[in-house]
Scaffold this motif. Structure first.
Motif, PDB file in Angstrom:
ATOM      1  N   ALA A 177       0.638  -1.138   0.001  1.00  0.00           N
ATOM      2  CA  ALA A 177      -0.017   0.049  -0.140  1.00  0.00           C
ATOM      3  C   ALA A 177       0.817   1.186  -0.033  1.00  0.00           C
ATOM      4  N   HIS A 178       1.784   1.247   0.874  1.00  0.00           N
ATOM      5  CA  HIS A 178       2.665   2.653   0.944  1.00  0.00           C
ATOM      6  C   HIS A 178       3.485   2.542  -0.657  1.00  0.00           C
ATOM      7  N   ILE A 179       4.039   1.554  -0.859  1.00  0.00           N
ATOM      8  CA  ILE A 179       4.932   1.730  -2.290  1.00  0.00           C
ATOM      9  C   ILE A 179       3.671   2.153  -3.343  1.00  0.00           C
ATOM     10  N   THR A 180       2.625   1.659  -3.298  1.00  0.00           N
ATOM     11  CA  THR A 180       1.636   2.107  -4.508  1.00  0.00           C
ATOM     12  C   THR A 180       1.344   3.362  -4.339  1.00  0.00           C
ATOM     13  N   GLU A 181       1.006   3.738  -3.150  1.00  0.00           N
ATOM     14  CA  GLU A 181       0.739   5.554  -2.862  1.00  0.00           C
ATOM     15  C   GLU A 181       1.889   6.262  -3.385  1.00  0.00           C
ATOM     16  N   GLN A 182       2.976   5.777  -3.048  1.00  0.00           N
ATOM     17  CA  GLN A 182       4.222   6.768  -2.936  1.00  0.00           C
ATOM     18  C   GLN A 182       4.637   6.771  -4.764  1.00  0.00           C
ATOM     19  N   LEU A 183       4.454   5.675  -5.407  1.00  0.00           N
ATOM     20  CA  LEU A 183       4.869   5.496  -6.963  1.00  0.00           C
ATOM     21  C   LEU A 183       3.918   6.378  -7.823  1.00  0.00           C
TER      22      LEU A 183
END
Length: 150
Positions: free
Chosen positions: A34-40
């Motif tokens: 979720a964190h990576i999806t949001e950041q990228l």
């Protein structure tokens, strides 16, 4: 990926990880995704190509970590000089493999994503680790206080 869809995905992943009966590793993995999806801010096409490459790299790194942990469990006092030297050489070998995996992942991702998004990925991984460390510290700071009082 639209903001609404991303927000829904993140909410579902976090909810599933918090309320599900999965082990902690699965919860952390869902939070990391979720964190990576949001950041990228990946497009649908980028996400379809990105996640298989990223997950394959994560699996390979986890295998290396397991291999490293298995070989490094003996105490220093139990090692003779030749065993210690072999352990050091093994540690160097594993570190070289880790760097090789990282380089391969970055080269593979350059075929899929702009370099800016790959830099964002590396920053997102670091920020996620920091968040997990802070969470761990907060959860375990109370444990120390209760142990001291007993």
């Amino acid at each position: 990926m639209s903001k609404t869809l991303k927000l829904l995905l993140i909410t579902l992943l976090i909810s599933a990880s918090v309320f599900g009966q999965r082990p902690d590793r699965e919860k952390i993995k869902a939070l990391k995704i979720a964190h990576i999806t949001e950041q990228l801010d990946l497009t649908k096409e980028e996400a379809q190509k990105f996640w298989p490459v990223y997950n394959a790299n994560e699996d390979a790194e986890n295998k290396l970590r397991t291999k490293s942990n298995e070989r490094g469990n003996r105490k220093n006092k139990e090692l003779n000089e030749s065993e210690a030297k072999a352990l050091l050489l093994n540690m160097v070998s594993i570190e070289k493999q880790r760097v090789g995996l990282r380089s391969k992942m970055i080269n593979d991702l350059l075929q899929i994503l702009p370099a800016k998004k790959i830099v964002s990925l590396l920053q997102a991984e670091r920020s996620f680790k920091r968040k997990m460390i802070e969470e761990f510290k907060q959860r375990h700071s109370g444990d120390r206080g209760s142990r001291k009082r007993n």
